[in-house]
Design an enzyme around this catalytic site. Structure first.
Site, PDB file in Angstrom:
ATOM      1  N   LYS A   3       0.792  -1.211   0.082  1.00 12.48           N
ATOM      2  CA  LYS A   3      -0.030  -0.107  -0.106  1.00 12.48           C
ATOM      3  C   LYS A   3       0.978   1.231  -0.084  1.00 12.48           C
ATOM      4  O   LYS A   3       1.671   1.618   1.018  1.00 12.48           O
ATOM      5  CB  LYS A   3      -1.001   0.084   1.289  1.00 12.48           C
ATOM      6  CG  LYS A   3      -1.724   1.166   1.261  1.00 12.48           C
ATOM      7  CD  LYS A   3      -2.709   1.329   2.472  1.00 12.48           C
ATOM      8  CE  LYS A   3      -3.393   2.381   2.613  1.00 12.48           C
ATOM      9  NZ  LYS A   3      -3.945   2.750   4.122  1.00 12.48           N
ATOM     10  N   ASN A  39     -10.186   1.418   9.585  1.00 16.03           N
ATOM     11  CA  ASN A  39      -9.137   1.355  10.706  1.00 16.03           C
ATOM     12  C   ASN A  39      -9.710   2.245  12.090  1.00 16.03           C
ATOM     13  O   ASN A  39     -10.086   1.479  12.825  1.00 16.03           O
ATOM     14  CB  ASN A  39      -7.936   1.828  10.514  1.00 16.03           C
ATOM     15  CG  ASN A  39      -6.847   1.505  11.645  1.00 16.03           C
ATOM     16  OD1 ASN A  39      -7.132   0.816  12.572  1.00 16.03           O
ATOM     17  ND2 ASN A  39      -5.604   1.993  11.557  1.00 16.03           N
TER      18      ASN A  39
END
EC number: 2.8.1.10
Lengths: 259, 351
Positions: free
Chosen positions: A98, A207
């Site tokens: 990522k 998250n």
């Protein structure tokens, strides 16, 4: 098709989790299991080879069937991100990266120029590159052309909880994209994840909304349900919006077939 | 004093936060705490970054009235040699420390730039993250520190009131108010990635200090968009010389100030050191503070063995060891984070 395809990899879950903000390792692991997720991202800077008890990578490696996507959080330019990706691959063995480059450490907005450059280099080296980007349709196409495996536009600023503030731009990205579009950052509630899936996203990455919940595992489970519901609704064919009332029984049916 | 920058004197820069700090503020401490907690949770999660200081030397050339290291104190002076620096850092590593703050007094021939840079070189072989709290330097020196692996500097203005500053700093290079005020900018111009600022609370009227400090941080954020900023809240502690702070700061005001800073600077790292009591530190964890020192020694070296003849720069109030402190954080469902940096990101910040 109900599987998420990224490069040559397939995942049955379309919920991707971040691992950075949990109160302890066990609650992170519990949330990952409750989310039913198969792909999680972990920052290279939280790899701690010398203290296993504080090493997120080691903890995540204990979950069978979980694919790790290291991220370059902390990198402020392409050069640093590329170096971080190389180290991440060496340590984790994962082909995923990522790309996360935010030169401004206050608001953590992704740098489109440096992100493009790092992604281009890493894709050419065979990484499955999943860049975290501003919700910019042109940038998204540029990254697709550069060989990225997905694009991950932000819904709103990291940790802001402002949800899909960039919805109109994300819709444009989805409309044009041939690679998975995954909303990353800003989602606050499962209903927003559901909306992202209904909109046409292939997955969502969450998250803060899970880690900051009073009960992270329960919230992870709720997001899991929401993502599935959004996909199911999309597959079922969501009724188009109309600017005026449309009667359930057409008002002109008495005329028979008119065309 | 003439020549003060506009950003420091323009009260508009802190007008949103000023009502929260006013003595007659209608906003309750409890409501401030709730708002600060919500912001912190969203932005930083349930984590606490941990670091520890390593005092390299207590030689000093300045005469700060309030400091135990002032050059007229009868303090035993010494500096760590390079082998000692390495051994102290190795000891800190065994405690789990991966984020170190290297400290000296003002510039002297015993604790010069070359000495400091060599210490950073040594630290870079052991620690993922290195910051420096020492004398103000020029741009070339900061650039050299960044090349050696230093990513952050800490420089407190001590007091933002020029007249009080002039009175408290009796002699030495630190007497130049504006030079110190401009130091964070020199570091950032040189490519240092993170700057920590603060006022030494107790030296001047705390409300005024807080608002000027806030304006300073906002100025740095706007001017240096790649800068990582952290704010510390050091409160005067007993030290050699017995100086009594003229404007003592209560727990209640300090908490209010920290909450107000979280609201006014939602993305900025807020730090609290072992100057504060365990009770205060435990209470503030999870509300607004995201970075804390741990198991600190304020004597030169001091991690391998304590020298009872030597006085630290100030008395540590929270003297819990790593395990005790981490246990307290974990009891609050806060993850102690020992490593949150990767050396691959070291080097000067790009233009």
């Amino acid at each position: 098709m109900n599987e998420l395809q990224i490069g040559t990899h397939t995942f049955s879950s379309r919920l991707i989790l971040g691992t950075g903000k949990f109160g302890n390792v066990q609650s992170m692991l519990d949330a990952i299991r409750a989310a039913g997720t198969e792909l999680v991202t972990v920052a290279l800077r939280r790899f701690n080879r010398e203290q296993v008890e504080h090493d997120l990578f080691a903890a995540l490696s204990t979950i069978e069937g979980l694919t790790l996507m290291p991220n370059t959080s902390g990198a402020s330019n392409a050069q640093e991100a590329v170096r971080a990706a190389h180290i991440s691959r060496e340590l984790s063995g994962s082909p995923f990266i990522k790309v996360e480059i935010h030169p401004n450490p206050q608001h953590l907005m992704p740098d489109p120029i440096e992100t493009y450059e790092a992604s281009r280099i890493l894709a050419s080296e065979g990484f499955l590159v999943m860049p975290y980007i501003p919700a910019d349709p042109v940038l998204a196409k540029r990254l697709e052309d550069a060989g990225c495996a997905s694009v991950m536009p932000l819904g709103s600023a990291i940790g802001s909880g402002h949800g899909l503030a960039t919805a109109e731009m994300i819709k444009l990205i989805i409309r044009e994209s041939s690679i998975p579009v995954i909303v990353d950052a800003g989602l606050r509630s499962p209903s927003e994840a559901c909306a992202a899936m209904e909109m046409g996203c292939e997955a969502v990455l969450v998250n803060s909304a899970i880690a900051a919940a009073e009960n992270p595992a329960e919230m992870a489970s709720a997001f899991n349900d929401a993502v599935k519901a959004g996909l199911k609704a999309r597959d079922a064919g969501i009724m188009p919006k109309s600017g005026s009332a449309v009667a359930t029984s057409p008002l002109t049916s008495f005329l028979g077939k008119t065309s | 004093m003439n020549g003060l920058p506009n950003w420091l004197t323009d009260e508009k820069g802190s007008a949103d936060i000023a009502p929260l700090l006013a003595p007659d503020s209608p906003v309750s401490l409890e409501s401030l705490a709730a708002e600060a907690k919500a912001i912190t949770l969203r932005r930083f999660g349930r984590t606490m970054s941990l670091y520890a200081p390593l005092y390299l030397s207590n030689y000093c050339s300045s005469g700060c009235v309030y400091c135990g290291y002032a050059s007229d104190r009868k303090t035993l002076r010494r500096r760590l040699d390079f082998q000692e620096v390495e051994r102290e850092l190795e000891c800190m590593k065994t405690m789990g420390i991966n984020d170190v703050l290297l400290l000296t007094g003002e510039r002297t021939s015993d604790a010069s730039f070359d000495y400091l840079r060599r210490c950073v070189d040594i630290a870079a072989t052991l620690m993922p993250k290195i910051s420096v709290e020492a004398f103000p330097m020029d741009i070339n020196e900061y650039r050299a520190l960044a090349d050696s692996g230093c990513t952050g500097i800490t420089i407190y203005q001590e007091t933002y009131d020029p007249d009080q500053y002039n009175m408290l700093h009796r002699w030495g290079p630190k007497k130049n108010f504006l030079d110190r005020l401009e130091t964070p900018e020199r570091a950032l111009q040189a490519g240092i990635k993170t700057v920590g600022v603060g006022a030494l609370l107790g030296l001047y009227q705390p409300e005024k200090e807080a608002l000027k400090l806030l304006r300073h941080v906002r100025h740095l954020c706007k001017t240096y968009w790649k800068a990582g900023l952290s704010v510390s809240f050091p409160r005067m502690r007993p030290q050699t010389g017995g100086y009594q702070p003229p404007f003592p700061v209560t727990d209640s005001f300090l908490a209010r100030m920290i909450f107000a800073f979280r609201i006014g600077l939602p993305d900025v790292e807020l730090a609290l050191s072992t100057r504060e009591s365990p009770r205060f530190r435990d209470g503030m964890a999870g509300l607004a503070i995201t970075r804390m020192s741990i198991a600190s020694r304020t004597t030169v070296g001091g991690y391998i063995e304590q020298n009872n003849d030597e006085k630290g720069q100030f008395e540590v109030h929270d003297d819990r060891n790593v395990e005790e402190f981490c246990f307290a954080l974990q009891e609050k469902n806060i993850e102690p984070v020992f490593k949150n940096w990767e050396p691959v990101y070291n080097g000067p910040c790009s233009e």
